[in-house]
Design a protein around this motif. Structure first.
Motif, PDB file in Angstrom:
ATOM      1  N   SER A  75      13.435  10.826   5.452  1.00 47.65           N
ATOM      2  CA  SER A  75      14.242   9.614   5.289  1.00 47.65           C
ATOM      3  C   SER A  75      15.456   9.646   6.222  1.00 47.65           C
ATOM      4  O   SER A  75      16.322   8.782   6.143  1.00 47.65           O
ATOM      5  N   VAL A 102      12.313   5.706   2.101  1.00 43.02           N
ATOM      6  CA  VAL A 102      10.856   5.784   2.206  1.00 43.02           C
ATOM      7  C   VAL A 102      10.304   5.496   0.820  1.00 43.02           C
ATOM      8  O   VAL A 102      10.772   6.065  -0.171  1.00 43.02           O
ATOM      9  N   HIS A 103       9.317   4.614   0.758  1.00 47.36           N
ATOM     10  CA  HIS A 103       8.728   4.232  -0.524  1.00 47.36           C
ATOM     11  C   HIS A 103       7.213   4.440  -0.450  1.00 47.36           C
ATOM     12  O   HIS A 103       6.546   3.833   0.380  1.00 47.36           O
ATOM     13  N   VAL A 120       9.790   3.601   6.075  1.00 46.09           N
ATOM     14  CA  VAL A 120       8.402   3.216   5.829  1.00 46.09           C
ATOM     15  C   VAL A 120       8.168   2.930   4.350  1.00 46.09           C
ATOM     16  O   VAL A 120       8.649   3.657   3.479  1.00 46.09           O
ATOM     17  N   THR A 121       7.404   1.872   4.090  1.00 45.90           N
ATOM     18  CA  THR A 121       6.871   1.592   2.761  1.00 45.90           C
ATOM     19  C   THR A 121       5.356   1.676   2.854  1.00 45.90           C
ATOM     20  O   THR A 121       4.743   0.995   3.681  1.00 45.90           O
ATOM     21  N   ILE A 122       4.773   2.509   2.004  1.00 44.40           N
ATOM     22  CA  ILE A 122       3.314   2.624   1.928  1.00 44.40           C
ATOM     23  C   ILE A 122       2.903   1.913   0.650  1.00 44.40           C
ATOM     24  O   ILE A 122       3.258   2.330  -0.456  1.00 44.40           O
ATOM     25  N   GLY A 123       2.171   0.810   0.797  1.00 42.89           N
ATOM     26  CA  GLY A 123       1.815  -0.034  -0.329  1.00 42.89           C
ATOM     27  C   GLY A 123       0.888   0.637  -1.324  1.00 42.89           C
ATOM     28  O   GLY A 123       0.175   1.595  -1.005  1.00 42.89           O
ATOM     29  N   ASP A 136       5.384   2.764  10.659  1.00 37.71           N
ATOM     30  CA  ASP A 136       5.497   1.372  10.233  1.00 37.71           C
ATOM     31  C   ASP A 136       4.926   1.230   8.826  1.00 37.71           C
ATOM     32  O   ASP A 136       4.142   2.061   8.378  1.00 37.71           O
ATOM     33  N   ASP A 137       5.287   0.142   8.158  1.00 35.25           N
ATOM     34  CA  ASP A 137       4.798  -0.101   6.804  1.00 35.25           C
ATOM     35  C   ASP A 137       3.272  -0.153   6.760  1.00 35.25           C
ATOM     36  O   ASP A 137       2.617  -0.518   7.736  1.00 35.25           O
ATOM     37  N   VAL A 138       2.734   0.196   5.591  1.00 32.78           N
ATOM     38  CA  VAL A 138       1.292   0.261   5.357  1.00 32.78           C
ATOM     39  C   VAL A 138       0.938  -0.733   4.257  1.00 32.78           C
ATOM     40  O   VAL A 138       1.567  -0.747   3.198  1.00 32.78           O
ATOM     41  N   GLU A 139      -0.075  -1.552   4.500  1.00 36.41           N
ATOM     42  CA  GLU A 139      -0.516  -2.564   3.537  1.00 36.41           C
ATOM     43  C   GLU A 139      -1.121  -1.916   2.286  1.00 36.41           C
ATOM     44  O   GLU A 139      -1.772  -0.873   2.374  1.00 36.41           O
ATOM     45  N   TYR A 144      -5.189   3.882   6.690  1.00 35.44           N
ATOM     46  CA  TYR A 144      -4.572   4.030   8.006  1.00 35.44           C
ATOM     47  C   TYR A 144      -4.821   5.443   8.509  1.00 35.44           C
ATOM     48  O   TYR A 144      -4.823   6.398   7.731  1.00 35.44           O
TER      49      TYR A 144
END
Length: 168
Positions: A75, A102-103, A120-123, A136-139, A144
């Protein structure tokens, strides 16, 4: 509810900023180094051997997530451009460190050796392949992989039905 299972061989820094949920597990040689943002780990989370969570920004790992061995979650990150000095032994006025939360969402699985960078947010339900660099963020429910990590597919949502059956 079971208390977390934490290896005596894991290392914790700034523990007053670390929360760990019920039935979570932290294996040998993990390093959790919380900054002011803290580290918040949900329930039924597994953090495998040699994984590290560190930085000044908040790191959140939601319920049922899994970080495989040697995952690194940051982070905070130095500026590598050469316009500033780097490393924590140098006064802050000479560095340009980025701090961002970071989430990591519920039911996320992160493959061994992956690196997750600040901001980054990882969904929910996403999967990160081994040795990937996530910048980058992840859906949600996407898969990925690679350096940098790119979307390569979608993950099935059946695990949500299994969770509902298990929890009743």
């Amino acid at each position: 509810m079971q208390e977390p299972k934490i290896s005596a061989k894991a290392s914790f820094y700034n523990i007053e900023h670390i929360l760990i949920g019920h039935n979570s597990r932290i294996d040998d040689f993990c390093v959790l180094s919380a900054g002011l943002g803290g580290i918040d780990i949900g329930r039924n989370v597994h953090i495998a051997v040699y994984t590290s969570l560190m930085g000044a920004g908040k790191i959140t790992i939601e319920d049922f997530a899994n970080l495989s061995s040697r995952v690194a979650v940051y982070s905070s990150n130095d500026d590598y451009s050469g316009h500033f000095m780097t490393n924590p032994t140098v006064p802050a006025k000479y560095t340009d460190v980025t701090h961002a939360p970071v989430h990591i969402g519920r039911h996320v699985i992160v493959g061994c050796g992956a690196v997750i960078l600040p901001g980054v947010t990882i969904g929910e339900g996403a999967a990160i392949g081994a040795l990937s660099l996530v910048k980058d963020d992840v859906e949600p429910f996407a898969i990925y992989a690679g350096v940098p990590a790119k979307k390569v597919g979608m993950r099935h949502k059946g695990l949500l039905d299994i969770e509902r059956k298990w929890l009743g």
